[in-house]
Design an enzyme around this catalytic site. Sequence first.
Site, PDB file in Angstrom:
ATOM      1  N   HIS A  80       0.853  -1.195   0.000  1.00 37.42           N
ATOM      2  CA  HIS A  80       0.000   0.000   0.000  1.00 37.42           C
ATOM      3  C   HIS A  80       0.880   1.232   0.000  1.00 37.42           C
ATOM      4  CE1 HIS A  80      -3.488   2.549   0.720  1.00 37.42           C
ATOM      5  NE2 HIS A  80      -2.695   3.235   1.523  1.00 37.42           N
ATOM      6  N   LYS A 118      -8.643  -1.485   5.975  1.00 40.58           N
ATOM      7  CA  LYS A 118      -8.866  -2.060   4.645  1.00 40.58           C
ATOM      8  C   LYS A 118      -7.875  -3.179   4.353  1.00 40.58           C
ATOM      9  CE  LYS A 118      -8.758   1.847   2.243  1.00 40.58           C
ATOM     10  NZ  LYS A 118      -8.841   2.968   3.195  1.00 40.58           N
ATOM     11  N   SER A 142      -7.671   4.134   8.711  1.00 40.73           N
ATOM     12  CA  SER A 142      -8.241   4.015   7.373  1.00 40.73           C
ATOM     13  C   SER A 142      -7.475   2.993   6.534  1.00 40.73           C
ATOM     14  CB  SER A 142      -8.224   5.374   6.679  1.00 40.73           C
ATOM     15  OG  SER A 142      -8.706   5.279   5.356  1.00 40.73           O
ATOM     16  N   ARG A 191     -13.796  13.203   6.228  1.00 39.98           N
ATOM     17  CA  ARG A 191     -12.478  13.784   6.488  1.00 39.98           C
ATOM     18  C   ARG A 191     -12.015  14.642   5.321  1.00 39.98           C
ATOM     19  NH1 ARG A 191      -8.959   8.976   6.849  1.00 39.98           N
ATOM     20  NH2 ARG A 191      -7.264  10.489   6.993  1.00 39.98           N
ATOM     21  N   ASP A 206     -15.160   2.987   6.815  1.00 41.20           N
ATOM     22  CA  ASP A 206     -14.067   3.790   6.271  1.00 41.20           C
ATOM     23  C   ASP A 206     -14.536   4.637   5.101  1.00 41.20           C
ATOM     24  OD1 ASP A 206     -11.172   4.488   5.864  1.00 41.20           O
ATOM     25  OD2 ASP A 206     -11.610   3.526   3.945  1.00 41.20           O
TER      26      ASP A 206
END
Length: 438
Positions: A82, A187, A183, A168, A161
Amino acid sequence: MFPRDIIAKKRDGKRLTDAEIRTFVDGVSNQSWADYQATALVMAMFINGLDSREQHQLTKSMLESGEVLDLEAIDAPKADKHSTGGVGDKTSLIIAPLAAACGLAVPMISGRGLGHTGGTLDKLESIDGYKVRLTKAEIISTVSKCGFAMAGQTMKIVPADRKLYALRDAAGMIESVPLIVASIMSKKLAESLDVLVLDVKTGSGAFMKTLRSARELAKALVKTGKAFGVKTEAVITDMDEPLGRYVGNSLEVFECLQIMRGEADELMKPTADLSIELTARMVFLSGLEKSIEKARSLCRRKLADGSALEKFQENVRLQGGDVSVCSRPKSLLKAKVKKTAIKAVASGYIAGMDTRAIGDAVALGGGGRMLASDSVDHAVGFEKEVSIGSKVSKGDVLGHVYLRESKNLTAIERMLGDAYKISRSKPTSSPIVRETIG
């Protein structure tokens, strides 16, 4: 527990209990909390922060707000990467097939671009027919057949999320380490991973502008991953200039295909090098190779011999895309797009770039989103012709902008021209990988 009492408690800087955090996340998921109530509590969290226990519970509650992938039937280590986001940050398109070619199973749940940063899903959708909206069963099936899937978050995976990120973003509360951690990790933990490698960007095109703030985020992400039993490592990487040659959805897919086809030029080399490094760390942490050096060697071989390209082509077929792009990458470059040169206004060395301004210019041209509801023109983008440290003369081409129409061309040309800092002295170069944590 009433929302107003929980909001007031965090507003006053007090620590929330596990039960209060669960109540908040449940309220967001089942819509029993109004948007203004959820925004108020998120704002209080943003201002007053969360301690490590609160952060852990927020991540856990968000993870438990929906379904997780069941990949037990797939006989391979489950790993993913990620990135915290940047400009020209396209490595996922190489990492997923390369990791699969090395023997990993990669259930990559990705996102869309917003503001100056690009999104993997938008890049993939520049391939005609490519389907990123997969069900949980389709994600599992695709991974089992070709070793990886690249898809968006389903409605049932971490639904809290999706809502909280939108709130946000709308209220300007993205840059909060505890909220970013919850967040991202909720995931990724929903993918039932064995290994997670995090690419934490730092520099002018990153959310974390300084090495210190990037290090803080990286340590928090790694700590959270390990707390949930996932082998986790973070690599802090440079985002003081766009990664590789191209910025923009179809252009970035073109660059990745050039790399997987062995046809990359020198400006594409950083994309290839970083993709190999991040994949190698996934391979090593998964135990498929006994050293990081052997993992790097395996990744280089699988990229050079066409194995990664074969995996990518098979995935494109399985997810409904036009596989001809793998043999004809130039079909991604749209003929009707106008290409305009950005030229140097002085002679000297490229001393720096305002990478965010380059990303913003592409978004202004229609290649990205300023609002989550905006559509994207996949053909719009920017081609980098020089890097930091390059010597240029006045009038030399610094890059090219690709636009469908000339409505904002003057403003975009000015933004891109101003993004380049030219100096008489040659700057010292920075490595792509700044630090490794975990």
